[in-house]
Design a protein around this motif. Sequence first.
Motif: not given
Length: 890
Positions: A593-595, A604-615, A648-653, A655-663
């Motif tokens: 619902r958030f995304i 749905a695909q990542i076009a260029d891996m070299s342009k990804l940021d740290h997170h 752990a991945f879904v709940y912590d990494k 939802c709790s972190w990546f979504i928060e860092l994306s807002k």
Amino acid sequence: MTTPIATEDISITYSPTEVEAKWYKKWEDGKYFKPKKGKANKSYCIIVPPPNVTGKLHAGHALDITTQDSLIRFKRMKGYETLFLPGLDHAGISTQSVVEKMVFEQEKKTRRDFSREDFVKKIWAWKEEYGGHILDQQRAMGASCDWDYLTFTLDKIPNMAVKKFFVDMYNQKLIYQSDYIVNWDPMLQSAVSDQEVNHKDVQGNFFHIKYAIKGSDETLEVATTRPETLFGDTAVAVNPNDERYKHLIGKIAIIPLCNREVPIIGDEHVDLEKGTGCLKVTPGHDFNDFEIGKRHNLPIINMLNIDGTLNDYGMEFKGLSTKVARNVVSKKLEELGLLLDKKSHMHPVGHGERSGVPIEPMVSKQWFVNVNHMSKRAVEAVENGDMKFYPKEWENTYYSWLRNPKDWCISRQLWWGHQIPVFYCDNNHQWASERHETECPICKSTKVHQDPDVLDTWFSSGLWPMSTLGWPDPKAMEEKKFSTFFPTTVLITGYDIIFFWVARMMMMSLQTQNQVPFTDTYIHAIVRDKLGRKMSKSLGNGIDPFDIIALYGTDAFRFALASGAGYNRNINLDPERIGGFRNFINKVWNAYRFIAPHLANGSAQIADMSKLDHHERWILSELNSTSKIMNESMEVYRYDEACAAVYAFVYDKYCSWFIELSKNILNGEDAATKARRISVLKFVFKKMLALLHPVTPFITEELWSYLKDANEDLLIAQEYPEYDSKLEFKEDQDQMNKFVEVVTSIRNLRASVNIKPKDEVSVELFTDNQDLIKYFRANLINFQELARVKNLSVGNKELNRPNKSIVNVLTHTEVFVPLDGVIDLKEQVARLEKELAKTNADYQKYVSRMNNENFMKNAPENVRAEVIEGERTLREKVQSLEENLIQFRS
């Protein structure tokens, strides 16, 4: 690409009922459960242990289906040609008992009031109307079975298999008929196996009876719990090493009441220390006595009728049940001065698992399988690694039966089941045949009848891996792809039927196919209540899976079961824990619902891996690690480790972190950065759904339908995520995980002294890792946003630490939060003093118990362990509070 569903069109919370019914129908209608060749170019087959036709889904069945179906869905997504094969067991004794009870309630008649043919028709009618409800319950649990393979143990092919195996073994003289002592159920009026007997402690008596010795003034004092069986005595035994009685060996004893003369024999089975040292030997009604009788060639007297009453050998007590006769006979012995003593005695008595009545050991004519050669081959197959147990320790249970085998009694005096394929003519000829015979092949007599007994249910179950795939009919074997799916891949079952079923399938498969029936056996735990107790009606602690499904949904129930399934012996199932996993399911729902509102702006695909940021590199690397753990764990049946990793991945990494860092990014103005972040969010979410799907199939298929492109198939048919070296960013992963640890530590420290969430704090970090020092300093803005840090100091561990601070020491970093000026230190001291006083009081209670010698000596082991652990924990807490007080008072 599909247009994402608007957030306002998605319910706030996940409602499983409609979703589950919808997707199961779509999977079944779309033939997604059918075996299909995939990229693995290998087959994978699990046969469902066939539940009883009388069965109702219980927590153990739910665990069965969850573990089996999760594997099937996992392997289907891995590109295997998967077959999940369902079935039903006719459950001879259980089903016949249910129908007999129903008929008596409705018509006040027993089965003996009907012909065999008419009564069996009644059982078939009951089966058609009521049997098989458990299959619908398996569907509700999400079982992705190919229902076209559904097999009933009394179907034509299983019946052919039973007849072929029996006749082949009969002709090899490996199946034979013999008078032998068996467990006789007087209510069912049938032999039952050792495994169908429950032993219960019963309050009884030791009756001390005087036996005369012929031609002598000496007498023997014989102690027994069953005086009524003296009518079947054919000897009195003493230990040949017993100085009290060895001179009597060879003399004649006289049985009381019936005055039968029997020999006094010497046998080392007689315990010198137990009882009186004299043993009445009743070979027809005691298992140990039967063996003594064989050693000494004693005659066998059967003094019971098939209903458990005394027959003509019981003299004036004829017609009495053994329970009544026990009292009447003991009184008669007392009247005659032959009852020397009567002592109260608690002892275990076998009771029929189905009937609940005491079992009578009885010698009768039964059919047996000689298992000596088959059992050796079954042992060797596990020793050689042809079949492996998971966990390995369960092979010891398997060996314990197969290394000391007893010939298997396979006949049952029932009407419901596979009738024994042996025929007799009026000239006493006997033969076995796979056809229904009308003429004797020896004398050509047409007066032919079939043996009335049926086979033990486990006889047909032992052939299950072969018969469900068409054996022995060549056409059926081709249609069911026997050569593709046999041997099957893994058997998943509970430890209570290792010798009931696993051992017999191994023996019968090696005998008929010269192959093991499956290459792995995974023994799952037994489901118990939250306190670790066995679920039972008497305790009222049973869990009805359908109540759980109605309350929490199938996915939450499956995840709760799978998360507890590893190499453990028990799963303590707490409904509140299932409720916690429902929250996890809702977390996945809310993440979508958030995304969802942002999806139109990304791919749905990542076009260029070299342009990804740290997170972004971090979350992809975490996804990759989770995929690796889940693949490895599922391959060795560690559902618990797979579930822990994805949780752990879904709940912590994610939802709790990546979504928060994306807002901030999603709400920002940088279109390119926003599009890239949305693409990563979507890419990871889709992979996450695929990882979860084997265990939580319904919600994942529902959310996949919102995310998938128009040309993509359902999630059930997608590839399972695997480790991908292109998604490994080790440095990003290590650094970010350390950052997460530090921020979590700061949050916990703040909460420990009740600092308000909006209030900012200063933080000092100390580490000797120079890369981390640079990394933490570069992340000041993230510390500010995620931990409300106003001033951040990062330095080496050689620097001075701040006073009046709260601290947490991590493996890589020391975290200090100075409190001077942040909170009222006097209040903090007062709070710590109050907490110390309370903790000290609790601590002294434990110390007092530990110093109480009587308590520690007499308390149960688990209570002592709890006291010792409580004392240690509170001692450490007192020490910590005292150290904190010293710091804040200074």
